[in-house]
Design a protein around this motif. Structure first.
Motif, short mmCIF file in Angstrom:
data_model
loop_
_atom_site.label_atom_id
_atom_site.label_comp_id
_atom_site.label_asym_id
_atom_site.label_seq_id
_atom_site.Cartn_x
_atom_site.Cartn_y
_atom_site.Cartn_z
N ASP A 129 11.41 -10.36 42.35
CA ASP A 129 11.21 -8.94 42.63
C ASP A 129 9.76 -8.58 42.26
N TRP A 249 16.32 -12.43 34.90
CA TRP A 249 17.19 -11.64 35.78
C TRP A 249 17.74 -12.62 36.80
N ASP A 251 20.56 -13.59 39.72
CA ASP A 251 21.65 -13.29 40.65
C ASP A 251 22.63 -14.46 40.66
N LEU A 253 25.64 -16.20 43.03
CA LEU A 253 26.27 -16.19 44.36
C LEU A 253 27.74 -16.54 44.19
N GLY A 370 26.00 -5.65 38.24
CA GLY A 370 26.50 -5.65 39.61
C GLY A 370 28.00 -5.43 39.69
N THR A 383 27.58 -13.50 49.75
CA THR A 383 27.20 -12.41 48.86
C THR A 383 26.49 -11.32 49.65
N PRO A 386 24.20 -7.44 45.17
CA PRO A 386 23.68 -8.25 44.06
C PRO A 386 24.55 -8.16 42.81
N ARG A 387 24.76 -9.28 42.16
CA ARG A 387 25.48 -9.32 40.88
C ARG A 387 25.02 -10.57 40.13
N GLY A 388 25.17 -10.55 38.84
CA GLY A 388 24.77 -11.74 38.09
C GLY A 388 24.66 -11.47 36.61
N ARG A 461 15.42 -13.70 39.83
CA ARG A 461 14.75 -12.55 40.48
C ARG A 461 13.62 -11.99 39.64
#
Ligand code: N7H
Length: 480
Positions: A129, A249, A251, A253, A370, A383, A386-388, A461
């Motif tokens: 990001d 950070w 994510d 899947l 997420g 997916t 976003p989650r993680g 990320r």
């Protein structure tokens, strides 16, 4: 003796939380920030405070009172660029002060592709990001609490101290990422479904009621300035009683991970018992992680989950890979927990060299982020939201802690010169946090040399390295 009123709370005891903000900021006015910081110090949650908060939570539970105990926590950490902006000499934080090429000084962005194995953009930057790519992150507030209302209120208090929203603001918000523990019975489980937060280093002289498990570690593995911190004798006073924080950070899947388990489900367990497709998928997942979703370690219960064992703190971390140094029957060498903490594979072996694991241990914190997987995501095995995991860990040496584990244990699968020959042939890449398309052996207990290929299930990320100073360091040196 550790001064629990001088150490920020997340380091040794973990801020209690249902929800949490990771609030990354840029310092726009150094001198003004140092003045404002004086007003933040009384808000900082120390280890001492967390222990009191935890007692309040326990009492509340014992009395079976309704609702949650209202509480919030605030911690603050700085990147090297933050100290530069504040004109604070942070030489004694460096693992090699003469060259200053250490991880903390160069920052995680420089480290990401070459050392950590993160995928790169065409221009060579990590594929993160943008907020983590601009060299703007000077510091991090961790704000934790039992509800979103509480942490939003606390964030407003923090913002007010630094004049955010007014002309006199000394900081600018770069990004706030909100973490939430998962709902209901899943509250201590990460998004792939596994119970997390079971195994963290037990600190000599701090932790009471020590449960059986890996040997206790010296406080200086986690807290600067104490026995176990290699740089203990040369740290400036303000740099003692702190810790380095590696933030990632990540994510996850989840639908893709679940589909992989179904598609590659094991047909038989290690005793040759036929498995249903569900059992085969479950066993494959457990062998990738090294624990069942319940948390039970497969080194103790390799082919059948034991939820009672998982819940028992006297038994759920008491395993050592002791009977199977050169075997993957019970647990693959590259299973996530075996790679990240090899226990008796390296130390305390009856007839081999004993290599201490303690210098590489880390105190893991962090929180999930997420929403839960939707029906549509499940059906399409793709997916969409976003989650993680907001992964965070503390240590006194980033090179030996996070960087070492991520680099040589997780991403690249280097033949680790510390491990036995048998491992070198088949260790390969960590199936959970390893990057790129990769192979792993040991997943099939009856054919341990068989290699299974797999894509990445965790996507980085962003991230940064920080130092989390003591209360005295904040009060007497960083604030003016
Ligand atoms: Fe891991 N997972 O759900 O599969 N981790 N981890 N981790 N991890 C652990 O034993 C996970 C990550 C360590 O002492 C468990 O408490 C996921 C990074 C270490 O036996 C589970 C992600 C790094 C341990 C997971 C992730 C580590 C550990 C078992 C990313 C360091 C303790 C619970 C999204 C570079 C090992 C437990 C020990 C345990 C998972 C990341 C390190 C279930 C999903 C980046 C040291």
């Amino acid at each position: 003796k550790l001064d629990l009123k001088n150490i920020q709370g997340d380091i040794l005891s973990g801020l209690p939380k249902k929800t949490e903000f990771y609030y990354f900021f840029n310092i726009t006015d150094g001198p003004e920030f140092r003045k404002d910081l004086c007003d933040l110090v009384p808000l900082i949650t120390t280890v001492d405070q967390v222990l009191k908060d935890r007692k309040r939570i326990d009492d509340h539970k014992k009395q079976k009172l309704p609702g949650l105990v209202p509480l919030t926590g605030v911690n603050i950490s700085f990147s090297h660029l933050g100290f530069v902006k504040l004109k604070i000499n942070d030489d004694t934080l460096s693992a090699n002060p003469a060259s200053r090429t250490d991880a903390f000084t160069v920052g995680q962005k420089k480290d990401a592709v070459t050392t950590l194995g993160d995928p790169a953009r065409p221009d060579g930057q990590p594929d993160w990001d943008d907020s983590f790519l601009k060299n703007e992150i000077h510091g991090l507030f961790i704000i934790s609490g039992e509800s979103i209302e509480s942490i939003e209120k606390k964030k407003r208090e923090v913002n007010k101290i630094f004049g955010v929203g007014s002309e006199k603001a000394s900081i600018k918000e770069i990004k706030t990422i909100k973490g939430d523990v998962r709902p209901g019975d899943l509250h201590a489980h990460e998004h792939f479904g596994f119970l997390d937060g079971i195994s963290n280093p037990v600190i000599k002289g701090f932790d009471k009621d020590v449960n059986p498990g890996p040997p206790v570690v010296d406080p200086g593995v986690i807290v600067t300035g104490h026995t176990g911190d290699e740089a203990k004798d040369r740290r400036q006073d303000w740099a003692k009683d702190g810790s380095f924080l590696a933030f990632r950070w990540l994510d996850q899947l989840v639908p893709e991970f679940d589909k992989y388990l179904v598609d590659n489900a094991l047909k038989e367990d290690g005793n040759g018992q036929t498995l249903t497709p569900e059992q085969g998928a479950e066993l494959l997942g457990a062998r990738m992680v090294g624990r069942w979703k319940s948390g039970a370690p497969i080194d103790l219960v390799p082919f059948k989950d034991d939820p009672q064992l998982a819940k028992d703190p006297k038994r759920n971390n008491n395993f050592h890979y002791a009977d199977e140094i050169n075997s993957q029957l019970r647990c693959p060498f590259a299973a996530h927990v075996r790679k990240t903490n090899p226990r008796n594979d390296l130390e305390g072996r009856p007839n081999g060299v004993s290599i201490p694991v303690a210098p590489n241990r880390i105190m893991r914190r962090g929180i999930q982020f997420g929403k839960e997987v939707t029906k549509e995501e499940k059906e399409s095995a793709t997916t969409k939201l976003p989650r993680g995991l907001l992964f965070a860990c503390y240590q006194t040496n980033l090179e030996k802690g996070f960087q070492f584990i991520q680099q040589s244990k997780v991403s690249f699968g280097h033949a680790d010169s510390r491990t036995s020959k048998a491992h070198d042939n088949h260790i390969r890449l960590d199936p959970i946090v390893g990057q790129g398309n990769r192979v792993m052996s040991g997943l099939d207990p009856l054919d341990p040399k068989k290699e299974l290929s797999m894509p990445a299930f965790v996507v980085p990320r962003g991230g940064e390295y920080f130092f989390t100073p003591s209360l005295k360091g904040l009060k007497n040196t960083i604030a003016v």
